[in-house]
Write an enzyme that holds these catalytic residues in place. Structure first.
Site, PDB file in Angstrom:
ATOM      1  N   HIS A   1       0.993 -56.021 -29.000  1.00  8.35           N
ATOM      2  CA  HIS A   1       1.999 -55.023 -28.613  1.00  8.35           C
ATOM      3  C   HIS A   1       1.573 -54.287 -27.343  1.00  8.35           C
ATOM      4  O   HIS A   1       2.374 -54.084 -26.428  1.00  8.35           O
ATOM      5  CB  HIS A   1       2.186 -53.983 -29.724  1.00  8.35           C
TER       6      HIS A   1
ATOM      7  N   GLN B   1       5.604 -48.849 -29.393  1.00 10.29           N
ATOM      8  CA  GLN B   1       6.710 -48.998 -30.354  1.00 10.29           C
ATOM      9  C   GLN B   1       7.421 -47.677 -30.626  1.00 10.29           C
ATOM     10  O   GLN B   1       8.533 -47.670 -31.140  1.00 10.29           O
ATOM     11  CB  GLN B   1       6.192 -49.556 -31.685  1.00 10.29           C
TER      12      GLN B   1
ATOM     13  N   CYS C   1       7.573 -57.633 -37.972  1.00 11.22           N
ATOM     14  CA  CYS C   1       7.288 -56.571 -37.007  1.00 11.22           C
ATOM     15  C   CYS C   1       8.341 -55.482 -37.164  1.00 11.22           C
ATOM     16  O   CYS C   1       9.537 -55.787 -37.237  1.00 11.22           O
ATOM     17  CB  CYS C   1       7.324 -57.139 -35.595  1.00 11.22           C
ATOM     18  N   LEU C   2       7.914 -54.232 -37.185  1.00 13.38           N
ATOM     19  CA  LEU C   2       8.859 -53.117 -37.337  1.00 13.38           C
ATOM     20  C   LEU C   2       9.853 -53.064 -36.178  1.00 13.38           C
ATOM     21  O   LEU C   2      10.929 -52.492 -36.319  1.00 13.38           O
ATOM     22  CB  LEU C   2       8.096 -51.787 -37.436  1.00 13.38           C
TER      23      LEU C   2
ATOM     24  N   HIS D   1      -2.025 -58.461 -33.891  1.00 10.19           N
ATOM     25  CA  HIS D   1      -0.601 -58.144 -33.721  1.00 10.19           C
ATOM     26  C   HIS D   1      -0.421 -56.855 -32.913  1.00 10.19           C
ATOM     27  O   HIS D   1       0.380 -56.801 -31.977  1.00 10.19           O
ATOM     28  CB  HIS D   1       0.041 -58.021 -35.112  1.00 10.19           C
ATOM     29  N   GLU D   2      -1.190 -55.818 -33.266  1.00  8.37           N
ATOM     30  CA  GLU D   2      -1.027 -54.524 -32.578  1.00  8.37           C
ATOM     31  C   GLU D   2      -1.565 -54.576 -31.149  1.00  8.37           C
ATOM     32  O   GLU D   2      -0.990 -53.971 -30.239  1.00  8.37           O
ATOM     33  CB  GLU D   2      -1.699 -53.396 -33.369  1.00  8.37           C
TER      34      GLU D   2
ATOM     35  N   GLY E   1       0.865 -51.464 -39.595  1.00 10.37           N
ATOM     36  CA  GLY E   1       0.304 -51.124 -38.297  1.00 10.37           C
ATOM     37  C   GLY E   1       1.398 -50.694 -37.338  1.00 10.37           C
ATOM     38  O   GLY E   1       2.582 -50.967 -37.563  1.00 10.37           O
TER      39      GLY E   1
HETATM   40 NI    NI Z   1       4.852 -55.267 -34.528  1.00 15.21          NI
END
Ligand code: NI
Length: 169
Positions: free
Chosen positions: A139, A51, A93-94, A135-136, A46
């Site tokens: 963000h 991000q 998380c990226l 999670h998204e 995701g």
């Molecule tokens: Ni993330």
């Protein structure tokens, strides 16, 4: 389509509040395509628009590596309208490369939002899809996984992560 640079902690845009999408033109469409490309290039499940530096309420999710029945999801202005249960699982998380931690989340969620053309949609998720949706959406509200762990764990993270970042330079 292009692979965009993923902003990493402690980049300020990750803490900013994002704005609802109100226009569905070519600018938005190419942002969405680039986000999908970037998510796949990073092997993520995701990605949220902030991000990649766009403070807009846009998320993309693809959990088909774990659950092949779930299609690629593109959601604008997503809101959790229903949630139930509670489950702990490991999450990464990226935007915080190399860090994973256990996070407690709702087991099931129902999320309402818009598709890429502005049509209202509602998504029900459990398992990894439920976790990815939460999670998204976090963000988009300026929240990272390290905002979901205890104070002691977070202080430990900050010391260790700063050291890791410095030693990579
Ligand atoms: Ni993330």
């Amino acid at each position: 389509m292009a692979v965009l640079e993923i902003k990493t902690f402690p980049d300020k845009i990750l803490k900013e509040k994002t704005s609802p999408v109100t226009e569905f033109g070519s600018g938005l469409q190419s942002l969405i395509d680039d986000m999908i490309e970037t998510m796949y290039a990073s092997s993520g499940v995701g990605l949220a628009a902030n991000q990649v530096g766009a403070a807009k309420r846009v998320i993309v999710i693809d959990v088909s590596s774990r659950d092949e029945n779930v299609p690629l999801l593109i959601l604008l202005n997503p809101e959790i309208v229903l949630s139930g249960g509670e489950v702990e699982d490991e999450e990464g998380c990226l935007s915080i490369p190399g860090y994973r931690t256990i996070i407690k989340r709702a087991e099931n969620v129902t999320v309402s939002g818009l598709d890429r053309h502005g049509k209202p949609v509602e998504i029900e998720g459990s398992g990894l899809l439920s976790r990815a949706l939460q999670h998204e959406i976090d963000h988009l509200n300026g929240l990272l996984i390290i905002d979901r762990i205890g104070t002691i764990k977070r202080e430990f993270f900050k010391k260790r992560y700063r050291k890791t970042v410095t030693s990579n330079e």
